[in-house]
Design an enzyme around this catalytic site. Structure first.
Site, PDB file in Angstrom:
ATOM      1  N   ASP A 112       8.400  11.280  20.344  1.00  0.00           N
ATOM      2  CA  ASP A 112       9.680  11.928  19.702  1.00  0.00           C
ATOM      3  C   ASP A 112      10.261  10.714  19.836  1.00  0.00           C
ATOM      4  OD1 ASP A 112      11.105  11.749  17.635  1.00  0.00           O
ATOM      5  OD2 ASP A 112      10.795  13.990  16.879  1.00  0.00           O
TER       6      ASP A 112
ATOM      7  N   GLU B 268      -3.593   7.809  -3.245  1.00  0.00           N
ATOM      8  CA  GLU B 268      -3.711   8.997  -3.617  1.00  0.00           C
ATOM      9  C   GLU B 268      -3.796   8.954  -5.197  1.00  0.00           C
ATOM     10  OE1 GLU B 268      -1.709  12.281  -1.660  1.00  0.00           O
ATOM     11  OE2 GLU B 268      -2.498  11.879   0.108  1.00  0.00           O
TER      12      GLU B 268
ATOM     13  N   HIS C 262      -4.133  17.055  -0.533  1.00  0.00           N
ATOM     14  CA  HIS C 262      -3.143  17.171  -0.349  1.00  0.00           C
ATOM     15  C   HIS C 262      -2.095  18.792  -0.824  1.00  0.00           C
ATOM     16  CE1 HIS C 262       1.180  14.313  -0.443  1.00  0.00           C
ATOM     17  NE2 HIS C 262       1.096  15.576   0.177  1.00  0.00           N
TER      18      HIS C 262
END
Length: 531
Positions: free
Chosen positions: A173, A263, A281
């Site tokens: 990160d 999606e 999801h």
């Protein structure tokens, strides 16, 4: 009049009741979100719009939303909101990024277990009456290395749960400090090292230009043989076709995906492959999470509409209710400083610098920046506000900067605004006195103490006798009452300024008479928001 909010998607009755209890006039109609034309026809009636994912807040909807001040998304994803269009219109867009953090993190851990032990396939096989113990040989999580891409709110929760499972954790990160890594119990590494070392990889980053396809074909090829990959963050982070090839070749031992590039995902390269776990999801799909985000968005929107407090906004600095109360006079001062310079500037602005000195440096400076920029921009676009002004300024190529200084001078704190054009630089400074009223304390380097009123007159001249008399006589002869009068000069016979606080805006012919005297270099009427 009470603010009006439309809830156009399914929110719990408890969340809707929060609006009512806070004195908001709320309309709860979850059918409107799926009816674009109906939403378009009613949106101009509302100050706030509370949504989930069904309502699409398009540029067309935003254009029709003449009174809309805030859009609140119950959940983290705001793909269904045109944020740039909302920002230009001055509409705050909020989400609830933490209401479903635990739920999403738990789903990632559950998916990791599922793919490690091939639970879905084993379950289906057993349901079919088979007893294939030897076929579903799994792996333990204990002592394995988990690579976490994104160690923010959700990622840090996943790390905590993984450490409880006795896993080793490495994290990539760019915003993760070594200190924070030690605090949450992981080792900070670069992406290539994570790919080489991890037995499991899980992603917890938003979808941006920098994170799109972060697990590209090239990066997937760098992973350890037998790696298992989990994505419960956002579709588009992984090259799904390349991953499918590596699953087929055996380089990747398994994958667990809750999100997909397209999606709803009715077909996908990962579907129907052995040891690939897929869910539709479901990351935030728990009763607790859905209730939490609904309650949170109702509270956030109510706070903003009633007190001006801003939290979890995507296009505006957050301001707590406490900050809003303390900073109110300073926000107004920043707006007034901007309005002063903006009304005097009649050529393209190249840069705006806001300088903070003393006690004000400990405040929410991003919010004060927005207020000052809005003050400047309103001179040419009255419809701008703290949300839209920085966006419009950047679109026009204006360079924005901020400087902080330790206390200097007699004031505990002050704000100075410096605006540059191609031909000149203007500066003005102000402070807030103990009575909570903003004051101008310096213009063009000349010290003054000027109370700020709705109607003002600014003049510049050489420091010569007769200025006060000329101003007073001209105003008096034309029925313009002076509420306050402030003078300042750089030195004897040098440059001088005057600021008159008037009861009403002077007519144009009065300004012409003043200029006709030959005593003034500039005579400029100014208006400031009295609210």
């Amino acid at each position: 009049m009470a603010p009006k909010v439309l809830v156009s998607d399914k929110l719990s009755e408890t969340a809707v009741q929060i609006f009512r209890d806070r004195g908001i006039d709320v309309t709860f109609d979850p059918t409107i979100g799926k009816d674009k034309e109906k939403l378009l026809s009613v949106i101009d009636q509302y100050d706030g719009l509370a949504i989930r994912s069904a309502t699409k807040v398009t540029e067309k909807i935003i254009a029709a939303a003449t009174n809309l001040k805030v859009v609140g998304r119950a959940g983290i994803g705001v793909d269904n909101v045109d944020i740039p269009a909302a920002s230009k219109k001055g509409i705050i867009v909020m989400n609830t990024p933490f209401g479903n953090s635990i739920t999403t993190a738990e789903h990632a851990i559950a998916m990791m277990f599922a793919v490690a032990r091939q639970i879905p396939e084993a379950s289906a096989s057993t349901h079919d009456g088979k007893w294939e113990k030897s076929k579903f040989m799994g792996v333990e999580l204990t002592a394995k290395t988990l690579g976490v891409i994104g160690a923010g709110n959700i990622g840090s929760i996943v790390i905590s749960r993984a450490l409880g499972l006795k896993m080793k954790v490495v994290a990539y990160d760019p915003f993760l400090s070594e200190e924070r890594a030690r605090e949450i119990g992981c080792q900070k590494v670069e992406l290539d090292e994570l790919l080489e070392r991890a037995d499991f990889i899980t992603m917890h980053v938003p979808f941006t230009e920098k994170t799109a396809n972060i697990l590209s074909a090239e990066n997937l090829a760098k992973t350890k043989k037998g790696v298992r990959i989990i994505n419960c963050a956002r579709g588009g982070l992984v090259d799904e076709a390349a991953l499918a090839d590596l699953l087929k070749s055996g380089h990747v031992a398994g994958a667990a995906f809750d999100v997909f590039a397209q999606e709803p995902a009715t077909e996908n390269p990962l579907f129907h492959l052995p040891n690939v776990v897929v869910t539709p999801h479901l990351g935030a799909a728990t009763t607790e999470a859905q209730e939490n985000v609904a309650l949170q968005v109702a509270e956030q929107m109510s706070d903003y509409l009633l007190t001006g407090a801003v939290s979890n906004a995507l296009n505006m600095p957050s301001v707590t209710a406490e900050e809003a109360a303390i900073m109110g006079p300073w926000v107004k001062l920043a707006e007034h400083l901007g309005a002063f310079v903006g009304q005097l500037t009649d050529e393209p602005i190249e840069s705006i610098e806001v300088v903070y000195n003393g006690v004000v440096t400990g405040m929410n400076l991003k919010a004060l920046d927005c207020a000052a920029i809005a003050g400047v921009m309103k001179a040419t676009n009255p419809d701008v506000n703290m949300v839209s002004a920085p966006v419009i300024a950047k679109e026009r190529g204006v360079e924005l900067s901020q400087t902080t200084q330790d206390k200097t001078g007699v004031f505990d704190g002050y704000i100075r605004l410096v605006v540059k054009t191609a031909t000149r630089e203007r500066s003005i400074a102000g402070t807030v006195f103990s009575d909570g009223k903003p004051r101008f304390i310096q213009i063009k380097g000349i010290n003054i103490d000027a109370e700020i009123g709705e109607h003002m007159l600014y003049t510049t001249n050489e420091d010569v006798p007769g200025i006060i008399g000329t101003l007073g006589q001209t105003m008096g002869e034309n029925g313009v009452n002076i509420a306050n009068f402030t003078l300042g000069r750089s030195g004897p016979k040098g440059g001088a300024i005057a600021l008159l606080y008037l009861d009403a805006q002077p007519p144009a012919d009065v300004l012409e008479k003043l200029m006709a005297t030959g005593m003034f270099q500039q005579v400029k009427p100014l208006q400031f928001d009295a609210a």
